[in-house]
Motif scaffolding. Structure first.
Motif, mmCIF file in Angstrom:
data_model
loop_
_atom_site.group_PDB
_atom_site.id
_atom_site.type_symbol
_atom_site.label_atom_id
_atom_site.label_comp_id
_atom_site.label_asym_id
_atom_site.label_seq_id
_atom_site.Cartn_x
_atom_site.Cartn_y
_atom_site.Cartn_z
ATOM 1 N N PHE A 4 4.372 1.641 -13.423
ATOM 2 C CA PHE A 4 5.095 0.775 -12.949
ATOM 3 C C PHE A 4 6.635 1.246 -12.738
ATOM 4 C CE2 PHE A 4 1.494 -1.633 -14.262
ATOM 5 C CZ PHE A 4 1.292 -2.456 -13.301
ATOM 6 N N THR A 72 3.016 1.806 -8.744
ATOM 7 C CA THR A 72 3.187 0.134 -8.344
ATOM 8 C C THR A 72 4.946 0.100 -8.426
ATOM 9 O OG1 THR A 72 1.372 -0.351 -8.884
ATOM 10 C CG2 THR A 72 2.910 -2.103 -8.823
ATOM 11 N N CYS A 74 7.936 -2.156 -7.547
ATOM 12 C CA CYS A 74 8.189 -3.579 -7.561
ATOM 13 C C CYS A 74 9.852 -3.841 -7.422
ATOM 14 C CB CYS A 74 7.713 -4.398 -8.792
ATOM 15 S SG CYS A 74 8.504 -6.048 -8.832
ATOM 16 N N ARG A 95 1.476 3.601 -4.845
ATOM 17 C CA ARG A 95 0.203 2.932 -4.663
ATOM 18 C C ARG A 95 0.270 1.492 -4.005
ATOM 19 N NH1 ARG A 95 -4.191 2.719 -9.526
ATOM 20 N NH2 ARG A 95 -5.740 1.860 -8.309
ATOM 21 N N SER A 96 1.212 0.798 -4.651
ATOM 22 C CA SER A 96 1.680 -0.555 -3.899
ATOM 23 C C SER A 96 2.954 -0.932 -4.173
ATOM 24 C CB SER A 96 0.543 -1.705 -4.908
ATOM 25 O OG SER A 96 1.064 -1.409 -6.217
ATOM 26 N N LEU A 231 1.414 -8.308 -11.676
ATOM 27 C CA LEU A 231 1.772 -6.914 -11.309
ATOM 28 C C LEU A 231 0.534 -6.119 -11.812
ATOM 29 C CD1 LEU A 231 5.214 -6.710 -12.811
ATOM 30 C CD2 LEU A 231 4.630 -6.400 -10.378
ATOM 31 N N SER A 234 -1.845 -6.066 -8.934
ATOM 32 C CA SER A 234 -1.612 -5.317 -7.953
ATOM 33 C C SER A 234 -1.904 -3.773 -7.721
ATOM 34 C CB SER A 234 -0.285 -5.706 -7.499
ATOM 35 O OG SER A 234 0.651 -4.616 -8.430
ATOM 36 N N ILE A 235 -2.295 -3.494 -9.201
ATOM 37 C CA ILE A 235 -2.630 -2.029 -9.102
ATOM 38 C C ILE A 235 -3.858 -1.661 -8.366
ATOM 39 C CG2 ILE A 235 -3.654 -0.398 -10.894
ATOM 40 C CD1 ILE A 235 -2.711 -2.225 -13.059
#
Length: 235
Positions: A4, A72, A74, A95-96, A231, A234-235
């Motif tokens: 993250f 990920t 954010c 990835r996201s 979070l 969302s992986i």
């Protein structure tokens, strides 16, 4: 284990992610909470030349130097500008994308283009009257719906934001749309709020998940446990 990278919004710093970062690490994940140039513990670097490109490069530097992939990513609030620019440059590493009550720019837009007119006017006035023409003073935490217990902490830690970060338009090639997953989290518990238009758009677009949270703008401070769960999902 997931990776993250959590990007803060205007006036704040990596400190705002402390609670969420601890929870993610307790679950075995690798977490980075970089502070953007001129803010937080890097406030001594504040100058009139800092813009969105500076902050995009901050995060690209973390990804490169830490050799990160499958991320990920954010971004909170203004941080949505930053993560969009990062993802557009290195989509293969992401990835996201998670937009936490954040701005979601289109090509050629600035943060000021996406904010209400009265907000834009207040930023420009702040820079003109008390910010030497290039600094925007932070608003009070209470205005963003931060819970009573944490307002003094947030007010104490926030610092001036470089005006150019709001003024500079972002230019995108469209590669950020290639990211496999996009999530928009809309904080509904503060007024006037900034997320409704982006939440509505996310609901209409394929490949996006749209979520609401009943809390103030600083979700990572008010609801760290709930945000951590979103979070990780969302992986």
């Amino acid at each position: 284990m997931a990776v993250f990278v959590l990007v803060h919004g205007a006036w704040q710093g990596g400190w705002c992610w402390k609670r969420v970062a601890e929870l993610l690490r307790e679950s075995g994940h690798e977490v980075f909470t970089p502070t953007l140039t001129g803010l937080g513990e890097r406030a001594h670097l504040l100058n009139s030349k800092i813009d969105v490109d500076t902050h995009i490069q901050d995060i690209l530097g973390v990804i490169e130097c830490e050799e990160l992939s499958d991320i990920t990513l954010c971004g909170h609030s203004y941080g949505g500008m930053v993560i969009t620019g990062v993802a557009d440059k290195v989509p293969e590493h992401i990835r996201s994308l998670v937009y936490l009550d954040a701005l979601v720019p289109e090509n050629g837009q600035s943060a000021l283009d996406l904010l209400p007119t009265e907000t834009t006017s207040s930023f420009l006035e702040s820079a003109r009257t008390t910010g030497a023409g290039f600094r925007v003073a932070p608003g009070r935490a209470g205005n963003f719906g931060v819970n009573i217990q944490d307002q003094a902490w947030v007010d104490r830690r926030c610092v001036d934001q470089p005006l150019k970060t709001f003024e500079q338009a972002i230019y995108l090639e469209g590669a950020w749309n290639q990211i496999p997953r996009h999530v928009y989290i809309y904080a509904t518990g503060w007024d006037p709020g900034i997320g409704e238009q982006f939440f509505d758009q996310a609901q209409r677009e394929a490949g996006w998940e749209a979520i609401t949270m009943q809390c103030g703008h600083d979700v990572m401070i008010d609801k760290p446990q709930e945000l951590t769960q979103i979070l990780m999902a969302s992986i």
